[in-house]
Design a protein around this motif. Structure first.
Motif, mmCIF file in Angstrom:
data_model
loop_
_atom_site.group_PDB
_atom_site.id
_atom_site.type_symbol
_atom_site.label_atom_id
_atom_site.label_comp_id
_atom_site.label_asym_id
_atom_site.label_seq_id
_atom_site.Cartn_x
_atom_site.Cartn_y
_atom_site.Cartn_z
ATOM 1 N N GLU A 1 0.830 -1.211 0.000
ATOM 2 C CA GLU A 1 0.000 0.000 0.000
ATOM 3 C C GLU A 1 0.865 1.263 0.000
ATOM 4 O O GLU A 1 0.584 2.212 -0.735
ATOM 5 N N GLU A 2 1.926 1.280 0.798
ATOM 6 C CA GLU A 2 2.826 2.437 0.810
ATOM 7 C C GLU A 2 3.473 2.653 -0.558
ATOM 8 O O GLU A 2 3.557 3.784 -1.042
ATOM 9 N N ASP B 1 0.879 3.916 -3.045
ATOM 10 C CA ASP B 1 0.565 5.328 -2.772
ATOM 11 C C ASP B 1 1.626 6.243 -3.380
ATOM 12 O O ASP B 1 1.310 7.264 -3.992
ATOM 13 N N ARG B 2 2.896 5.879 -3.215
ATOM 14 C CA ARG B 2 3.968 6.713 -3.771
ATOM 15 C C ARG B 2 3.975 6.652 -5.292
ATOM 16 O O ARG B 2 4.161 7.671 -5.953
ATOM 17 N N GLN C 1 1.459 6.197 -7.206
ATOM 18 C CA GLN C 1 0.336 7.001 -7.683
ATOM 19 C C GLN C 1 0.661 8.489 -7.603
ATOM 20 O O GLN C 1 0.475 9.232 -8.569
ATOM 21 N N ALA C 2 1.161 8.928 -6.463
ATOM 22 C CA ALA C 2 1.439 10.350 -6.259
ATOM 23 C C ALA C 2 2.545 10.848 -7.187
ATOM 24 O O ALA C 2 2.398 11.878 -7.858
#
Length: 50
Positions: free
Chosen positions: A28-29, A32-33, A35-36
């Motif tokens: 998940e981490e 998230d990165r 995606q960002a």
């Protein structure tokens, strides 16, 4: 999209998934990165005019 974007995105993807494999980050981490940072890369691509 140009090869600069694909190169940068591939590097980001590889780094993040390697961190997951090593156990340094959760999936998940990493996602998230990806995606960002991927969105930030996309935002820097100039729009093509018709």
């Amino acid at each position: 999209m140009d090869t600069e974007f694909y190169s940068a995105f591939e590097k980001l993807r590889r780094e993040e998934l390697d961190a997951v494999i090593r156990g340094d980050k959760t999936l998940e981490e990493a996602l998230d990165r990806i995606q960002a940072e991927g969105q930030a890369l996309t935002d820097r691509i100039p729009e093509k005019k018709p």
